[in-house]
Design an enzyme around this catalytic site. Structure first.
Site, mmCIF file in Angstrom:
data_model
loop_
_atom_site.group_PDB
_atom_site.id
_atom_site.type_symbol
_atom_site.label_atom_id
_atom_site.label_comp_id
_atom_site.label_asym_id
_atom_site.label_seq_id
_atom_site.Cartn_x
_atom_site.Cartn_y
_atom_site.Cartn_z
ATOM 1 N N ARG A 164 0.644 -1.170 -0.081
ATOM 2 C CA ARG A 164 0.128 -0.001 0.101
ATOM 3 C C ARG A 164 0.652 1.333 -0.239
ATOM 4 O O ARG A 164 0.499 2.178 0.646
ATOM 5 C CB ARG A 164 -0.645 0.160 1.087
ATOM 6 N N SER A 246 -10.852 -0.450 3.588
ATOM 7 C CA SER A 246 -9.934 -0.754 4.823
ATOM 8 C C SER A 246 -9.130 0.424 5.334
ATOM 9 O O SER A 246 -8.443 1.221 4.581
ATOM 10 C CB SER A 246 -8.745 -1.630 4.513
ATOM 11 N N GLU A 346 -4.801 3.780 6.046
ATOM 12 C CA GLU A 346 -4.516 3.887 4.684
ATOM 13 C C GLU A 346 -5.056 4.976 3.606
ATOM 14 O O GLU A 346 -4.179 5.415 2.957
ATOM 15 C CB GLU A 346 -5.138 2.598 3.906
HETATM 16 C C1 FAD Z 1 -15.503 0.099 -0.558
HETATM 17 C C2 FAD Z 1 -14.084 0.259 -0.853
HETATM 18 C C3 FAD Z 1 -13.024 -0.837 -1.007
HETATM 19 C C4 FAD Z 1 -11.596 -0.588 -1.337
HETATM 20 N N1 FAD Z 1 -11.032 -1.842 -1.485
HETATM 21 C C5 FAD Z 1 -9.581 -1.666 -1.579
HETATM 22 C C6 FAD Z 1 -8.884 -2.882 -2.026
HETATM 23 O O1 FAD Z 1 -9.421 -3.912 -1.882
HETATM 24 N N2 FAD Z 1 -7.447 -2.672 -1.956
HETATM 25 C C7 FAD Z 1 -6.945 -1.603 -2.172
HETATM 26 O O2 FAD Z 1 -5.661 -1.449 -2.149
HETATM 27 N N3 FAD Z 1 -7.728 -0.280 -2.121
HETATM 28 C C8 FAD Z 1 -9.004 -0.516 -1.610
HETATM 29 N N4 FAD Z 1 -9.737 0.533 -1.476
HETATM 30 C C9 FAD Z 1 -9.036 2.048 -1.499
HETATM 31 C C10 FAD Z 1 -9.269 2.824 -2.894
HETATM 32 O O3 FAD Z 1 -10.202 2.234 -3.709
HETATM 33 C C11 FAD Z 1 -8.000 2.803 -3.584
HETATM 34 O O4 FAD Z 1 -6.786 3.107 -2.980
HETATM 35 C C12 FAD Z 1 -8.007 3.510 -4.986
HETATM 36 O O5 FAD Z 1 -7.031 3.147 -5.756
HETATM 37 C C13 FAD Z 1 -7.833 4.966 -4.628
HETATM 38 O O6 FAD Z 1 -8.174 5.657 -6.154
HETATM 39 P P1 FAD Z 1 -8.957 6.998 -6.104
HETATM 40 O O7 FAD Z 1 -8.786 7.414 -7.656
HETATM 41 O O8 FAD Z 1 -10.166 7.076 -5.506
HETATM 42 O O9 FAD Z 1 -7.699 8.070 -5.366
HETATM 43 P P2 FAD Z 1 -8.447 9.398 -4.424
HETATM 44 O O10 FAD Z 1 -8.965 8.683 -3.304
HETATM 45 O O11 FAD Z 1 -9.011 10.284 -5.459
HETATM 46 O O12 FAD Z 1 -6.770 9.579 -4.208
HETATM 47 C C14 FAD Z 1 -6.040 9.086 -3.129
HETATM 48 C C15 FAD Z 1 -4.657 9.532 -3.210
HETATM 49 O O13 FAD Z 1 -4.050 9.283 -4.823
HETATM 50 C C16 FAD Z 1 -3.811 10.685 -5.095
HETATM 51 N N5 FAD Z 1 -4.162 10.450 -6.503
HETATM 52 C C17 FAD Z 1 -4.886 9.999 -7.039
HETATM 53 N N6 FAD Z 1 -5.063 10.149 -8.497
HETATM 54 C C18 FAD Z 1 -4.033 10.503 -8.757
HETATM 55 C C19 FAD Z 1 -3.291 10.707 -9.998
HETATM 56 N N7 FAD Z 1 -3.781 10.655 -11.372
HETATM 57 N N8 FAD Z 1 -1.905 11.367 -9.896
HETATM 58 C C20 FAD Z 1 -1.394 11.452 -8.998
HETATM 59 N N9 FAD Z 1 -1.862 11.058 -7.430
HETATM 60 C C21 FAD Z 1 -3.173 10.692 -7.454
HETATM 61 C C22 FAD Z 1 -4.453 11.496 -4.424
HETATM 62 O O14 FAD Z 1 -3.824 12.862 -4.454
HETATM 63 C C23 FAD Z 1 -4.594 11.059 -3.095
HETATM 64 O O15 FAD Z 1 -3.414 11.355 -2.548
HETATM 65 C C24 FAD Z 1 -11.186 0.647 -1.297
HETATM 66 C C25 FAD Z 1 -11.918 1.903 -1.210
HETATM 67 C C26 FAD Z 1 -13.364 1.444 -0.906
HETATM 68 C C27 FAD Z 1 -14.413 2.782 -0.675
#
Ligand code: FAD
Length: 350
Positions: A164, A246, A346
C-alpha cells in the site's frame, strides 16, 4: 479549460463527507496541465490531485486548487508472445477498465475487480486484493511534473512499490529523495498482463467458490464474477454506506512479537511473509478491542468488518472528517494499549 469555484466535493469522495473545493479544474488531457502552468494565476498555486476520492478523508474545505483527473482512453498497445500491454487513461474508472480488459481477452487484473477509484489512483497505494497487487501487473506510467512542467515515464522500480505504498505517497525531503507526493500527476498507466494467463485462486474465499461451483479450472471471467460477488457480500457499497475501504494497513511484526501476542491471544489472525516478518490482520486487532459496531458521532465501525469505518449519517446528516479521525485515533489508542502495535491509516487525510 475552466477553473470552477466553490465546488461541492460530497459527490467526489466515497465517505460522502461534505466539503468544498475553493477552486477545481477538470483535467481531461495533459494539455490542461500545461495550460494551468502557463496561467500566472495558477502557475505557483498549491494543488491537490483528486481521482475517485475513494481513499481520502476530507477534514474541511480544500484550499489548494483541486485537479480532478478525468483523462480517458483504453487501448492495447502491444501484443507479444509474452504479454499483452494495455494502456489506460488515469481518469478511467478502475473497475470499468478491469472489466473491459477481461471482456476484451486481456486477462490478469480480475482479482482486483470492484476496487473503487480511478486508474491513476491505483499505483499511488499499489492497490491489492485476493492475492494480486498492482505491481504484479504493472508495466510503466506517464506522469506530469507540476514543478518543472515536464512529462516523464516511470517503470516499476522507479515507482518504488511497497505494501500500500509507492513513491507517490512520499514527499521529497532531500536531494537524494525521490518522493513525488504533491508533485506528480499520473496521466496514463500501462499494464503488463503475462501470457499464458494463470488463475490466481490461492485465497480461501476463491477456493470456496471453486468448491461451491465444482469449477476447478475457472476462466478470468469466472474469477472476475466471483470477486465481485465476494466483495459485494463482505464490504458495504460506498454509494449506500459511505466508507474508504480498509481504514488501516495490516501491521507487520517480528516473529518474537507475534509469539508474545499469541501467548496472550492465541486466536490472533496472522500470516508469515516471505521476508520472515509476520503480517497481522488489523481488522482482527480492532475487533478484539471491542470496536465492531461502535460509533463516534456519525463515524462508525462496520458491523461485519471492523477494518472498515463508515458514514452512519448518509447524505442528509453525513459524517465529518473530524469524526472519522477521532474514531480512528481512539481505535489506534486502544490497539496500542492492548497489543503494543501502532496502526497506520491507509487513506490520505486532506
Ligand atoms: C469500498 C472500498 C473498497 C476498497 N478496497 C480496496 C482494496 O481491496 N484494495 C486496495 O488497495 N484499496 C481499496 N480501496 C481503496 C481505494 O479504492 C484505492 O486506494 C483507490 O486506488 C483510490 O483511487 P482514487 O482514484 O479514488 O484515489 P483518491 O482517493 O482520489 O486519491 C488517493 C490519493 O491518490 C492521489 N491521486 C489520485 N489520483 C492521482 C493521479 N492521477 N496522479 C497522482 N496522484 C493521484 C491523491 O492525491 C490522493 O493522495 C477501497 C476503497 C473503498 C471505498
Amino acid at each position: 479549460m475552466i477553473v470552477e469555484s466553490n465546488v461541492p466535493l460530497q459527490p467526489y469522495n466515497s465517505f460522502g463527507i461534505v466539503a468544498r473545493a475553493q477552486h477545481l479544474a477538470r483535467i481531461t488531457d495533459e494539455a490542461d496541465l500545461v495550460a494551468l502552468r502557463a496561467d500566472p494565476q495558477w502557475r505557483d498555486a498549491p494543488r491537490f490531485v483528486l481521482g475517485g476520492g475513494s481513499n481520502i478523508v476530507l477534514t474541511g474545505d480544500v484550499k489548494p486548487l483541486v485537479l480532478k483527473i478525468e483523462i480517458k482512453g483504453l487501448r492495447l498497445v502491444e501484443d507479444s508472445p509474452r504479454a499483452w500491454i494495455v494502456e489506460a487513461g488515469a481518469g478511467e474508472i478502475w473497475h470499468d477498465a478491469v472489466e473491459w480488459m477481461v471482456r476484451s481477452g486481456y486477462p490478469g487484473l480480475e482479482n482486483l475487480a470492484l476496487i473503487p477509484g480511478t486508474v491513476g489512483g491505483a499505483p499511488v497505494q499499489n492497490i491489492g486484493a485476493y492475492g494480486v497487487e498492482l505491481q504484479d501487473r504493472f508495466d510503466s506510467l506517464d506522469a506530469f511534473d507540476l514543478e518543472t512542467g515536464r512529462s516523464f515515464t516511470l517503470d516499476a522500480a522507479q515507482c518504488a512499490f511497497g505494501y500500500r505504498d509507492s513513491v507517490f505517497k512520499h514527499v521529497r525531503s532531500g536531494p537524494n529523495d525521490f518522493g513525488l507526493s504533491g508533485r506528480a500527476v499520473i496521466t496514463r498507466v500501462r499494464f503488463r498482463l503475462p501470457k499464458p494467463w494463470k488463475a490466481v485462486v490461492g485465497y480461501l474465499d476463491l477456493e470456496r467458490k471453486m468448491e461451491e461451483t465444482a469449477n476447478f479450472t475457472p476462466s478470468a471471467q469466472d474469477i472476475f464474477d466471483w470477486i465481485c460477488a465476494i466483495r459485494r457480500a463482505k464490504l458495504p457499497d460506498w454509494r449506500v454506506l459511505g466508507n474508504a475501504g480498509s481504514f488501516f494497513k495490516n501491521p507487520t511484526v517480528t516473529p518474537e512479537q507475534c509469539a508474545d501476542i499469541i501467548a496472550r491471544d492465541p486466536k490472533i489472525v496472522h500470516y508469515p511473509m516471505d521476508d520472515g516478518s509476520i503480517k497481522l490482520a488489523a481488522g482482527w486487532l480492532i475487533d478484539a478491542c471491542g470496536w465492531k459496531g461502535k460509533s463516534v458521532g456519525n463515524a462508525g465501525v462496520y458491523e461485519r468488518q471492523a477494518l472498515v469505518l463508515v458514514n452512519r449519517g448518509g447524505t442528509e446528516n453525513p459524517v465529518t472528517g473530524g469524526e472519522v479521525m477521532t474514531l480512528a485515533k481512539a481505535i489506534q489508542t486502544s490497539v496500542y494499549e492492548r497489543f503494543g502495535i501502532r496502526l497506520e491509516p491507509e487513506p490520505v487525510v486532506v
